[in-house]
Write a protein that holds these residues in place. Structure first.
Motif, mmCIF file in Angstrom:
data_model
loop_
_atom_site.group_PDB
_atom_site.id
_atom_site.type_symbol
_atom_site.label_atom_id
_atom_site.label_comp_id
_atom_site.label_asym_id
_atom_site.label_seq_id
_atom_site.Cartn_x
_atom_site.Cartn_y
_atom_site.Cartn_z
ATOM 1 N N ALA A 224 -3.178 -8.378 -3.195
ATOM 2 C CA ALA A 224 -3.958 -9.676 -2.961
ATOM 3 C C ALA A 224 -3.399 -9.991 -1.379
ATOM 4 O O ALA A 224 -2.469 -9.450 -0.935
ATOM 5 C CB ALA A 224 -3.357 -10.290 -3.838
ATOM 6 N N HIS A 225 -4.001 -10.889 -0.872
ATOM 7 C CA HIS A 225 -3.803 -11.516 0.239
ATOM 8 C C HIS A 225 -2.224 -12.259 0.098
ATOM 9 O O HIS A 225 -2.194 -12.908 -0.800
ATOM 10 C CB HIS A 225 -4.821 -12.488 0.708
ATOM 11 N N LEU B 228 0.794 -1.082 0.170
ATOM 12 C CA LEU B 228 0.208 -0.113 0.042
ATOM 13 C C LEU B 228 0.847 1.284 0.105
ATOM 14 O O LEU B 228 0.706 2.342 -0.739
ATOM 15 C CB LEU B 228 -0.843 0.133 1.206
ATOM 16 N N ALA B 229 2.032 1.253 0.906
ATOM 17 C CA ALA B 229 2.810 2.301 0.886
ATOM 18 C C ALA B 229 3.559 2.597 -0.469
ATOM 19 O O ALA B 229 3.547 3.808 -0.897
ATOM 20 C CB ALA B 229 3.801 2.495 1.913
ATOM 21 N N THR C 177 -10.424 -1.950 2.428
ATOM 22 C CA THR C 177 -10.435 -3.263 2.186
ATOM 23 C C THR C 177 -11.536 -3.902 1.584
ATOM 24 O O THR C 177 -12.412 -3.396 1.532
ATOM 25 C CB THR C 177 -10.402 -3.579 3.860
ATOM 26 N N SER C 178 -11.248 -5.345 1.357
ATOM 27 C CA SER C 178 -12.034 -5.856 0.525
ATOM 28 C C SER C 178 -12.560 -7.173 1.115
ATOM 29 O O SER C 178 -11.599 -7.724 1.763
ATOM 30 C CB SER C 178 -11.485 -6.351 -0.858
ATOM 31 N N VAL D 24 -8.632 -10.718 -2.720
ATOM 32 C CA VAL D 24 -8.015 -9.309 -2.644
ATOM 33 C C VAL D 24 -8.234 -8.742 -1.202
ATOM 34 O O VAL D 24 -9.227 -9.102 -0.613
ATOM 35 C CB VAL D 24 -8.933 -8.486 -3.551
ATOM 36 N N ALA D 25 -7.035 -8.175 -0.862
ATOM 37 C CA ALA D 25 -7.274 -7.846 0.640
ATOM 38 C C ALA D 25 -7.375 -6.159 0.677
ATOM 39 O O ALA D 25 -8.225 -6.010 1.583
ATOM 40 C CB ALA D 25 -5.713 -7.829 1.269
ATOM 41 N N VAL D 26 -6.805 -5.488 -0.039
ATOM 42 C CA VAL D 26 -7.009 -3.875 -0.279
ATOM 43 C C VAL D 26 -7.161 -3.617 -1.712
ATOM 44 O O VAL D 26 -6.355 -3.993 -2.609
ATOM 45 C CB VAL D 26 -6.072 -3.154 0.390
#
Length: 351
Positions: free
Chosen positions: A349-350, A300-301, A316-317, A322-324
């Motif tokens: 993704a996770h 993310l960063a 978030t998802s 998908v995580a974010v």
């Protein structure tokens, strides 16, 4: 150390042996001594089999449905095997008749001839304790019929039949009470574990709230102090700092699991260049360990560091894959629809 089970088994063996020994204390010569001895032998073998025979693995309890009682097996008396239960019924049929025939008509109410009233009662009590209630009560019915037939109802009831019925009834009540107490204890232990887990979660949440409050004070404290000191008359730089502090506070409240020092730095940089950033944690990260969260935050960063969009949406998802999701949009140019203005789409993704 002697266990309670060992004490109870010893008492059962000693008591049944005493009852059988009464049958050999002949005060008068029986008509058929061999028949009496064989009946005594059958009784002792059956009784001790019912005491010592343990199923391997423990047999299911047919009267309790799919779930065995909590006190079954290693925590209490296991279910008596079916073959031993049938043998107990056979003994209840044969022993009274054999004794009545073996001692002869003149001795059927003598002390050495009426031992089977207590003996079969003790056997059926053992069968009841071994979780075969239908067999135990069937044996009592057989005993009652045989004893009344051979010595009459008055003598049968006065010489021990009532006591045998009471023994079996009390054994069933005690077994029911023991199972109920075990269920209540297990339920209480479950509630205690749930209460401990709830207390631990509340402690964790309180600690997390304290950390968030401290972080909020660190972020917004200086600008709030400046706002109070100037009675709200802030210059452009201070207004920018106030907007950035407000956004940082919203991030801490809406998506704390997405944040670490690197992510906070990139969010601050995006806001300082004029971007509008929305961070929402809508589930999907529950149960992830710190290592997985660190990988997601690092990606993310990196995504925020490379973005140039005017508006950033970070969510978030709940999707298993998908995580974010990070969406970046900019002002649409002439002839472009709002959908065409999406210039960044990143699915993290996770791990």
């Amino acid at each position: 150390m002697i266990s309670v089970r060992t004490v109870l088994v010893t008492l059962a063996v000693a008591f049944t042996a005493y009852l059988a020994a009464r049958g050999l204390w002949w005060t008068a010569a029986p008509a058929y001594p061999l028949v009496v001895v064989i009946a005594l032998g059958l009784y002792l073998v059956t009784t001790w089999l019912c005491v010592f025979w343990e199923p391997t693995p423990p047999a299911p309890h047919p009267e309790a449905g799919d779930d065995p009682p909590l006190t079954i097996g290693s925590r209490g008396p296991a279910t008596l095997p079916l073959s031993a239960s049938i043998l107990a019924i056979v003994s209840a049929v044969l022993v009274p008749t054999s004794i009545a025939v073996g001692v002869g008509p003149d001795n059927r109410t003598a002390l050495f001839a009426t031992w089977y009233l207590g003996g079969i009662g003790a056997l059926m009590t053992i069968v009841m304790v071994r979780r075969r209630p239908w067999f135990a009560w069937a044996g009592i019915v057989v005993l009652a019929i045989a004893s009344i037939a051979w010595m009459g109802p008055v003598d049968a009831l006065s010489l021990g039949l009532v006591g045998s019925i009471v023994w079996v009834g009390v054994a069933q009540l005690l077994l029911i009470s023991m199972d109920r107490a075990a269920r209540d204890t297990a339920r209480l232990a479950q509630l205690q574990r749930a209460a401990s887990a709830w207390q631990a979660s509340q402690t964790g949440r309180q600690r997390e709230r304290r950390v968030q409050v401290q972080r909020a004070l660190a972020v917004a404290g200086p600008i709030l102090t400046r706002t109070v000191a100037t009675t709200g008359l802030l210059d452009d730089r201070e207004k920018l700092e106030a907007r950035i502090a407000e956004g940082a506070l919203r991030d801490e409240m809406r998506g704390p699991r997405l944040l670490d020092d690197d992510v906070r730095t990139e969010l601050d940089s995006a806001r300082r260049r004029g971007a509008t950033v929305t961070v929402l944690d809508e589930g999907g990260l529950d149960g992830l360990d710190e290592t997985s969260l660190a990988l997601i935050r690092a990606q993310l960063a990196e995504t925020l560091r490379a973005s140039t969009s005017d508006r950033l949406y970070i969510r978030t998802s709940p999707d298993d894959r998908v995580a974010v999701t990070v969406v970046g949009r900019s002002a649409a140019g002439p002839g472009l629809s709002d959908e065409d203005a999406v210039e960044l789409w990143r699915e993290i993704a996770h791990p």
